[in-house]
Design an enzyme around this catalytic site. Structure first.
Site, PDB file in Angstrom:
ATOM      1  N   ASP A  91      48.008  58.281  39.013  1.00 29.57           N
ATOM      2  CA  ASP A  91      49.002  58.386  38.866  1.00 29.57           C
ATOM      3  C   ASP A  91      49.600  59.078  37.739  1.00 29.57           C
ATOM      4  OD1 ASP A  91      49.403  55.814  39.148  1.00 29.57           O
ATOM      5  OD2 ASP A  91      51.244  56.433  38.635  1.00 29.57           O
ATOM      6  N   GLU A 103      34.950  41.238  35.117  1.00 27.85           N
ATOM      7  CA  GLU A 103      35.173  42.129  34.319  1.00 27.85           C
ATOM      8  C   GLU A 103      33.934  43.661  34.727  1.00 27.85           C
ATOM      9  OE1 GLU A 103      34.989  45.333  31.502  1.00 27.85           O
ATOM     10  OE2 GLU A 103      33.539  44.012  31.933  1.00 27.85           O
ATOM     11  N   ASP A 117      37.171  43.268  40.955  1.00 36.86           N
ATOM     12  CA  ASP A 117      37.990  43.075  40.544  1.00 36.86           C
ATOM     13  C   ASP A 117      38.559  41.961  39.055  1.00 36.86           C
ATOM     14  OD1 ASP A 117      41.412  44.447  41.354  1.00 36.86           O
ATOM     15  OD2 ASP A 117      41.763  43.100  40.025  1.00 36.86           O
ATOM     16  N   ASP A 158      44.703  50.493  34.957  1.00 31.59           N
ATOM     17  CA  ASP A 158      45.866  50.520  33.634  1.00 31.59           C
ATOM     18  C   ASP A 158      45.192  52.428  33.062  1.00 31.59           C
ATOM     19  OD1 ASP A 158      47.147  49.769  31.597  1.00 31.59           O
ATOM     20  OD2 ASP A 158      46.273  48.353  31.516  1.00 31.59           O
ATOM     21  N   LYS A 214      50.499  53.468  25.844  1.00 32.73           N
ATOM     22  CA  LYS A 214      50.764  54.233  24.399  1.00 32.73           C
ATOM     23  C   LYS A 214      49.927  54.765  23.965  1.00 32.73           C
ATOM     24  CE  LYS A 214      54.290  50.692  24.207  1.00 32.73           C
ATOM     25  NZ  LYS A 214      54.536  48.759  23.417  1.00 32.73           N
TER      26      LYS A 214
END
Length: 209
Positions: free
Chosen positions: A148, A89, A62, A112, A116
């Protein structure tokens, strides 16, 4: 900028102290199959999954230090010894520390979604990444993706059938909203309680590609 909290745990690894690639047999003290979770969050998914598969070694990475700390605390609390946690990373860690063709499974849960439109190129799971990670999966290695976010799930489900070297383990479905035996993280349960659907995608590497 995140605050770096010192982590004093036998399960936490400094990636700079690992080889290139890392000797995971030495790290775990055995040559059991190796699996990777990218984005372990608070560690609830990896802890349950590791308990279900005691003869598999798991690496949980993580980018966020706080999540790594919570994951280590959870492992210690439950006496789970077949997981190691790394703050890193994802792409850089894989290139530097994972031997190609060595992973029995890769799990990516609710990364994530960059909702947008102008930011979608930042999404972790895209066609480039799927081609990249295939090189690190062993023959017959499993690729799991869950999100999700409707647009993200539908996008990955649409391009995966065109990716060489993978077989859809959910066929004829290209995704499912439930996956038997797959543990739900706290965040997945929260999203479902809000009425959101989880998109589960499961592919396995083949000899093609």
């Amino acid at each position: 900028m995140q605050r770096i909290i010192p982590i004093d745990s036998p399960f936490f690894l400094n990636p700079d102290e690992l080889g290139t690639p890392a000797d995971w047999t030495a790290v775990f003290g055995n040559d059991n199959p190796l699996a990777l979770e990218i984005g372990c969050g608070i560690g609830d998914f990896i802890a349950r999954t590791a308990l279900d598969h005691p003869t598999t070694n798991f690496i949980a990475i993580d980018y966020y230090n706080k999540g790594c700390l919570k994951t280590c605390s959870r492992l210690e609390r439950h006496g789970i010894t077949n997981v190691r946690v790394v703050r890193a990373e994802a792409r850089q860690f894989i290139v530097e520390r994972i031997q190609k063709g060595s992973l029995a499974a890769v799990y990516i849960n609710c990364p994530d979604p960059w909702p947008k439109k102008r930011h979608r190129k930042r999404r972790l799971v895209n066609t480039q990444f799927v081609r990249f990670i295939r090189d690190y999966l062993a023959p017959g290695g499993d690729f799991y993706f869950a999100t999700d976010f409707d647009d993200y799930g539908e996008d990955v489900a649409a391009f995966m059938p065109q990716m060489p070297g993978y077989a859809n383990m959910l066929a004829p479905d290209i995704f499912r909203h439930e996956l038997e035996g797959y543990h739900l993280s706290k965040y997945m349960q929260k999203f479902m309680a809000e009425g959101k659907r989880i998109y589960f995608i499961h592919y396995r590497t083949t000899m093609e590609g």
